[in-house]
Design a protein around this motif. Structure first.
Motif, mmCIF file in Angstrom:
data_model
loop_
_atom_site.group_PDB
_atom_site.id
_atom_site.type_symbol
_atom_site.label_atom_id
_atom_site.label_comp_id
_atom_site.label_asym_id
_atom_site.label_seq_id
_atom_site.Cartn_x
_atom_site.Cartn_y
_atom_site.Cartn_z
ATOM 1 N N GLY A 1 0.786 -1.228 0.000
ATOM 2 C CA GLY A 1 0.000 0.000 0.000
ATOM 3 C C GLY A 1 0.816 1.275 0.000
ATOM 4 O O GLY A 1 0.292 2.342 -0.338
ATOM 5 N N ASP A 2 2.093 1.182 0.376
ATOM 6 C CA ASP A 2 2.946 2.379 0.371
ATOM 7 C C ASP A 2 3.996 2.333 -0.740
ATOM 8 O O ASP A 2 4.874 3.191 -0.788
ATOM 9 N N ASP B 1 -4.377 8.490 -4.477
ATOM 10 C CA ASP B 1 -3.265 7.923 -3.717
ATOM 11 C C ASP B 1 -2.349 7.128 -4.651
ATOM 12 O O ASP B 1 -1.117 7.288 -4.634
ATOM 13 N N ARG B 2 -2.937 6.302 -5.505
ATOM 14 C CA ARG B 2 -2.141 5.532 -6.463
ATOM 15 C C ARG B 2 -1.464 6.463 -7.470
ATOM 16 O O ARG B 2 -0.333 6.208 -7.895
ATOM 17 N N PRO C 1 -5.442 8.167 1.613
ATOM 18 C CA PRO C 1 -6.893 8.355 1.567
ATOM 19 C C PRO C 1 -7.469 8.359 2.984
ATOM 20 O O PRO C 1 -7.052 7.562 3.831
ATOM 21 N N VAL C 2 -8.398 9.263 3.233
ATOM 22 C CA VAL C 2 -9.069 9.336 4.537
ATOM 23 C C VAL C 2 -10.556 9.606 4.306
ATOM 24 O O VAL C 2 -10.982 9.961 3.207
ATOM 25 N N ALA C 3 -11.345 9.436 5.373
ATOM 26 C CA ALA C 3 -12.760 9.769 5.296
ATOM 27 C C ALA C 3 -12.920 11.286 5.212
ATOM 28 O O ALA C 3 -12.137 12.046 5.786
ATOM 29 N N GLY C 4 -13.926 11.733 4.497
ATOM 30 C CA GLY C 4 -14.187 13.164 4.379
ATOM 31 C C GLY C 4 -14.954 13.449 3.113
ATOM 32 O O GLY C 4 -14.883 12.689 2.146
#
Length: 306
Positions: A157-158, A218-219, A246-249
């Motif tokens: 993921g990173d 993010d990708r 990525p985060v919630a919002g």
């Protein structure tokens, strides 16, 4: 074995190092002509040329392999095999047929997925779960030849293009040495299904489209790290974004939802992106706290959408 090596960037240079370390004879290295680089735009040798010169190997830098001189130079060596890795020139059939075991290509994808010039970036952009390296018997088509050896690993993921490059270069170096030790190897034809093409990365693709999901962006950031860097526009100025999660919002796309010393959260088409490293045009890559000291951004500000 007597090996002719053809390659240009660091990815290829690591394979050359491994072939030499394994004790193979490399009488000739083919690489791209020196290119201008750096602030002074002085001519710079490729990483492969640098390794070859250091090892005392003859370097050949033709503009094409289609002329009689180039063909004769390769033919005169009577090599067992030619190894090709990110060389940058098309090999005509006459050259492909010269070595005893033909020409082997080190390709940084799981063929037939991502044939072509930019397999690492395309795998990241597409959200692939894994990638790997194929040792392929070259033929006239673009990365269409049968596969002799392959190995795969998961994309984390990173992972960025930079980190995947390093993993794939190390894997390619190991696999080509393994392949050379075991020639001739059975060749497995690529399946007709699942073919995709990794077209060359264009700088224009680096521009961020905030209407896309946070997961896609993010990708996007990771795929364009280190080159050319994902680009956003703010008040008409270019800002490169180097690290984010990525985060919630939710909110109007491109709008800054929150700002603190560690991150700037920006609304996307789906979810939000928490940006933690930025770079102004002509400046350095900076963590958020340092970037904000010279470029104040606040909640409600909006990145340009076009």
């Amino acid at each position: 074995m007597k090996v002719i090596f053809a390659g240009t960037p660091e990815f290829a240079a690591q394979a050359l190092d491994a072939i030499l370390a394994a004790g193979h004879e490399v009488p000739l290295v083919l690489t791209q002509p020196d290119r201008p680089a750096g602030r002074g735009m002085a001519l710079q040798p490729s990483p492969v040329k640098q390794r070859a010169v250091a090892a005392g190997i003859e370097v050949f830098q033709p503009l094409s392999l289609k002329d009689a001189e180039a063909h004769a130079k390769v033919a005169a060596l009577a090599a067992d095999v030619m190894v090709v890795a990110a060389y940058g020139l098309i090999l005509p059939q006459a050259v492909l047929d010269l070595p005893r075991f033909g020409c082997l290509n080190i390709h940084a994808s799981l063929l037939p997925r991502w044939r072509g010039a930019a397999p690492i970036q395309r795998a990241l952009l597409a959200g692939d779960a894994e990638t790997g390296v194929c040792i392929m018997q070259m033929e006239a088509g673009l990365d269409t030849g049968p596969v002799l050896l392959s190995d795969a690993f998961p994309i984390e993921g990173d992972d960025t293009t930079a980190s995947l490059h390093d993993k794939l270069a190390a894997l390619g170096a190991r696999l080509i040495v393994d392949a050379l030790a075991r020639l001739p190897l059975p060749a497995v034809s690529q399946p007709a299904e699942g073919v995709t093409y990794a077209h060359k990365i264009e700088k224009a693709e680096a521009l961020i489209d905030w209407s896309r999901s946070a997961a896609e962006l993010d990708r996007h950031l990771r795929a364009f790290n280190p080159f050319p860097g994902a680009q956003a526009r703010f008040a008409g100025q270019t800002v490169k974004l180097w690290a984010a999660k990525p985060v919630a919002g939710q909110g109007e796309i491109g709008t800054i939802l929150s700002v603190d010393r560690d991150r700037i959260v920006v609304a996307c088409g789906d979810g939000a992106l928490a940006v933690s490293e930025l770079q102004k045009a002509g400046g350095k890559r900076l963590p958020v706290q340092s970037f904000l000291a010279g470029h104040p951004l606040k909640v409600g500000d909006r990145f340009d959408l076009a």
